[in-house]
Scaffold this active site. Structure first.
Site, PDB file in Angstrom:
ATOM      1  N   HIS A 369       0.805  -1.222   0.000  1.00  5.61           N
ATOM      2  CA  HIS A 369       0.000   0.000   0.000  1.00  5.61           C
ATOM      3  C   HIS A 369       0.835   1.268   0.000  1.00  5.61           C
ATOM      4  O   HIS A 369       0.434   2.288  -0.566  1.00  5.61           O
ATOM      5  CB  HIS A 369      -1.027  -0.045   1.123  1.00  5.61           C
ATOM      6  N   GLU A 610     -12.290  -9.232  -5.281  1.00  4.34           N
ATOM      7  CA  GLU A 610     -10.840  -9.300  -5.036  1.00  4.34           C
ATOM      8  C   GLU A 610     -10.391 -10.712  -4.706  1.00  4.34           C
ATOM      9  O   GLU A 610      -9.210 -11.011  -4.668  1.00  4.34           O
ATOM     10  CB  GLU A 610     -10.451  -8.427  -3.835  1.00  4.34           C
ATOM     11  N   ASP A 634      -5.473  -7.213  -5.275  1.00  6.57           N
ATOM     12  CA  ASP A 634      -5.626  -8.403  -4.448  1.00  6.57           C
ATOM     13  C   ASP A 634      -6.012  -9.606  -5.293  1.00  6.57           C
ATOM     14  O   ASP A 634      -5.549 -10.715  -5.044  1.00  6.57           O
ATOM     15  CB  ASP A 634      -6.680  -8.162  -3.354  1.00  6.57           C
ATOM     16  N   CYS A 681     -10.619  -0.703  -9.907  1.00  2.82           N
ATOM     17  CA  CYS A 681      -9.791   0.289  -9.213  1.00  2.82           C
ATOM     18  C   CYS A 681      -8.410  -0.253  -8.849  1.00  2.82           C
ATOM     19  O   CYS A 681      -7.663   0.383  -8.124  1.00  2.82           O
ATOM     20  CB  CYS A 681     -10.511   0.798  -7.965  1.00  2.82           C
TER      21      CYS A 681
HETATM   22  C1  PEP Z   1      -7.186  -3.913  -4.972  1.00  2.22           C
HETATM   23  O1  PEP Z   1      -6.986  -4.877  -4.227  1.00  2.22           O
HETATM   24  O2  PEP Z   1      -7.030  -3.943  -6.204  1.00  2.22           O
HETATM   25  C2  PEP Z   1      -7.628  -2.627  -4.401  1.00  2.22           C
HETATM   26  C3  PEP Z   1      -7.970  -1.637  -5.178  1.00  2.22           C
HETATM   27  O3  PEP Z   1      -7.589  -2.504  -3.048  1.00  2.22           O
HETATM   28  P1  PEP Z   1      -6.252  -2.323  -2.205  1.00  2.22           P
HETATM   29  O4  PEP Z   1      -5.117  -2.129  -3.170  1.00  2.22           O
HETATM   30  O5  PEP Z   1      -6.438  -1.179  -1.315  1.00  2.22           O
HETATM   31  O6  PEP Z   1      -6.136  -3.618  -1.475  1.00  2.22           O
HETATM   32 MG    MG Z   2      -7.709  -4.843  -2.179  1.00  7.78          MG
END
Ligand code: PEP
Ligand code: MG
Length: 769
Positions: A369, A610, A634, A681
């Site tokens: 992250h 995910e 994920d 996303c």
């Molecule tokens: C993902 O898993 O693609 C997502 C957008 O969430 P994060 O990256 O915050 O886990």
């Molecule tokens: Mg995620």
């Protein structure tokens, strides 16, 4: 001693050795003794000469060390390396590959066992034992050497890499480094920066204290003295308060602590290091860790336990030194490159905005992250530089190449000039893309694709609007939770959510409910698990804690009163029952608020896909909710069984793996069968090639980091939807991630989009996406 214990002991001794020579010296000595052989030697491959050089020996002529070497295909050592497997011979001299090494004195030895030292599929060298007697080493001896070699390989590789930086105890160390020392990590956020390293040390964490030189010995001594006085006082007080409740033995422990802090104990050693030029915190770290190592290595369990006490003492002294330093040393260089052992999202705020220009992390990977946030901030970042001796690098000049995942310490003028040209070129592209701000993302044949952004930090909102975002597709609400020291109240959450909703109104803002766990830890809500990615994460945590979930949902709903541009999104959903339960709670929050007099409209609610199990239930979920959003970061991690934070497997984290693309294709079709809106996303949408594929698959919205939004818009505006469909069709026929990557690279080139891919680097021949 059992074999396992001997192995452990050797690895422990070797891993605490100060440099590569010591590592090798200890290895040959210990192995020779443990195996009761007459000779143990290590040959290491030398990149420059292309030969295996005798780097250490116990038993052969010591004068031959560094003098004698073998070509790649020479001798039995060369054969071990070539085959990358052990060779065990009763009489080496009668083997056809035998090559007599002058001056070593090895003519005396017949029995030979050589095992390769392998690191990341490469042969680093060969570990050899020899004996005069004609005999084959038995299976247990062979197994011992193979096991040891496998464990030593990582340590040798690390010592090799750090060996280039030898400067402990010298003044102005960072300036004395060799030029252009290159370290490889994982490309985490594109861009290039030429700057100066600032090592991030964590409060009370001895391991992360960097090396620093001080010109003011008297001041450092004084600070140490003050910290010692304070700690002695603290210990005295604790002992006094507990006196009545402690046994005689336990009381004695406090006396031991105090004795260690006697002027003739640890402080004397610390003072000596300060006299040699170190700052007080560095001197403390060195002395404490040396003693911790020595005590941990002791066989006596009582004594080895004392290592914990010494570390605890060290931490207490450090706390005082760090308090003392508050307000000092807070000056950051203009182009600060923050270097941390483990870069966390909270650390991004350590350096003031405007000064933070690059990030380096020893651990973590491109989809951690911290890396995702760095991308959205547009800060070149390299993660997973596992071999970097980070404590020694405070103040060192550095180039961070966030495209290739490389860093260069103490770069030469030539390298700085070459990278400066890239910085300038990038600026030109950035300025050119700025004109797209108010134009739509529309293909040449008129297909319109909304581009939204992912946010998390407060600064993301103005940045996103500046880049022309048409909505927020993912607000990672856990980020503000991470930079606090307790859960925020409903009112506090309401205020920060309102800011985002207001800034974007009437454009939609998709707020994800708390997604903690995995690599997103809250300091005030620690979750300790063996396997956090498969553990208590996202919706699993919040459904178990309705009090946290309800407060957050209530805050979101209240924040949207009168604006009505809120969408709520649920992370890490695996089962229908989770969706049902979350929907029930959201309904309840709406009802409660209405009863309390708020004018609340129920917002659209969606789920993230995910988890592989969710992929196959997309249609079912789509019936229950208003929209679907794919979290491909994920999803990729779980489909490929590759930890998104682990640099060791970063090369296997393939966003364009055919299985990932098939899943993405499947999800959008399934959701559309229920006429539900599907967005994505994950970071794949922020890559120009990925964006074109997703558009062709039929995704209704792409939500990307603010920094990449203009590039994605440019890519969409440069192609026709029909060409993007053709690209998707050809990619669908490929079965290998690398082939798909190549195909995308070539297509982007054909579309005239090469400038959106990473530029040609000074030490590279061909660019790649
Ligand atoms: C993902 O898993 O693609 C997502 C957008 O969430 P994060 O990256 O915050 O886990
Ligand atoms: Mg995620």
């Amino acid at each position: 001693m059992s074999i396992l214990k001997v192995l452990r002991q050797i690895v422990q001794d070797v891993s605490t050795a100060p440099d590569l020579n010591a590592v090798l010296q200890i290895t040959v000595g210990r192995v020779q003794k443990a195996m009761k052989t007459e000779v143990c030697s290590v040959f290491l491959f030398n990149q420059e000469s292309g030969r295996y050089v005798l780097r250490a020996t116990k038993g052969l002529n010591a004068a031959a060390v560094d003098e004698v070497s073998l070509a790649k295909d020479e001798g039995i050592v060369g054969l071990v390396a070539k085959r990358a497997e052990p060779i065990n011979l009763e009489d080496a001299s009668s083997h056809p590959a035998f090559h007599y090494l002058d001056v070593t004195g090895e003519e005396l030895f017949h029995a030979f066992l050589g095992v390769p030292i392998m690191h990341q599929r490469k042969v680093l060298g060969v570990l050899v034992v020899q004996q005069q007697e004609r005999r084959r080493f038995d299976e247990s001896e062979e197994a011992f050497l193979v096991t040891l070699s496998a464990q030593l390989a990582g340590i040798i590789a690390h010592a090799h890499a750090t060996g280039a930086i030898q400067m402990a105890g010298e003044k102005g160390v960072a300036k004395q480094l060799r030029n252009d020392l290159r370290y490889d990590g994982v490309a985490a956020a594109g861009g290039v920066v030429i700057g100066e390293i600032v090592v991030a040390s964590l409060p009370s964490d001895l391991d992360s204290v960097p090396d620093k030189q001080s010109d003011d010995v008297a001041l450092e001594l004084e600070q140490l003295e003050q910290a010692l006085i304070a700690v002695r006082k603290e210990i005295g007080l604790v002992a006094e308060n507990l006196a009545g409740r402690l046994s005689k033995d336990e009381r004695a422990l406090f006396d031991v602590y105090l004795r260690m802090l006697d002027d003739n104990g640890l402080p004397m050693e610390m003072r000596a290091k300060i006299q040699q030029g170190s700052w007080a915190q560095g001197a403390l770290r060195e002395v404490i860790l040396e003693h911790v190592r020595a005590f941990s290595a002791m066989d006596d369990p009582y004594l080895s336990e004392r290592a914990t006490d010494i570390k605890d003492l060290g931490k207490r002294i450090l706390q005082h030194l760090q308090e003392d330093n508050n307000g000092r040393n807070l000056e950051y260089p203009e182009n600060a490159v923050l270097l941390a052992d483990e870069l966390t999202p909270a650390m991004l705020g350590l350096v003031p905005e405007g000064k933070l220009s690059g990030l380096i992390s020893i651990t973590g990977s491109g989809n951690s992250h911290a890396a995702i946030l760095a991308r959205s901030m547009g800060i070149p970042t390299v993660m997973g530089v596992v071999d970097l001796p980070y404590r020694r690098l405070n103040g060192a000049a550095v180039i961070v190449d966030g495209y290739s995942g490389r860093i260069y310490i103490n770069p030469s003028i030539e390298l700085v000039q070459a990278f400066s040209r890239i910085v300038v070129d990038e600026k030109v592209v950035e300025d050119e893309l700025r004109v797209l701000r108010d134009l739509p993302a529309i293909t040449k044949d008129g297909y319109r694709l909304p581009l939204w952004v992912n946010t998390g930090l407060a600064a993301d909102v103005p940045r996103s609007l500046e880049q022309g975002a048409e909505g927020i597709g993912l607000y990672r609400t856990e980020i503000p939770f991470m930079i606090r020291d307790s859960f925020p109240s409903e009112q506090e959450q309401l205020e920060s959510y309102r800011t985002q909703l207001q800034a974007f109104a009437p454009m939609p803002v998709t707020m994800r409910t708390l997604d903690i766990g995995g690599d997103k830890a809250l300091p005030y809500f620690p979750i300790k698990e063996e396997n956090p990615s498969l553990g208590w994460r996202g919706i699993r945590v919040t459904l178990d804690h309705p009090e946290i979930f309800m407060v957050q949902v209530r805050a979101m709903l209240r924040a949207s009163e009168g604006l009505n541009n809120l969408r709520i999104m649920l992370p890490m959903v695996t089962s229908v029952s989770e969706v049902d339960e979350a929907l029930r709670q959201i309904d309840r929050a709406c009802e409660e608020l209405r009863e309390e007099g708020y004018h609340i409209n129920k917002p659209p609610v969606g789920v993230m896909i995910e988890v592989p199990a969710a992929v196959y239930q997309t249609r079912r979920f789509a019936r229950l909710v208003d929209f679907i959003s794919v979290g491909s970061n994920d999803l990729t991690q779980y489909l490929l069984a590759v930890d998104r934070n682990n640099p060791r497997v970063a090369g296997l984290y393939a966003s364009y793996h055919p299985a990932v693309l098939k899943a993405l294709d499947f999800i959008v079709h399934e959701a559309h069968k229920e006429r539900k809106h599907v967005s994505i996303c994950g970071e794949i949408a922020a890559d120009p090639g990925g964006a074109l594929l997703l558009m062709a698959m039929g995704y209704d919205v792409l939500s990307v980091n603010a920094n990449n939004l203009p590039k994605i818009k440019f890519a969409i505006r440069s192609v026709s939807f029909a060409r993007a469909r053709q690209l998707l069709l050809s990619v669908r026929s490929l079965h290998d991630a690398e082939e798909i990557h190549q195909e995308l690279r070539q297509s982007l080139k054909a579309f005239g989009l090469t400038r959106l891919t990473r530029p040609l680097m000074p030490d590279q021949k061909t660019p790649s996406c």
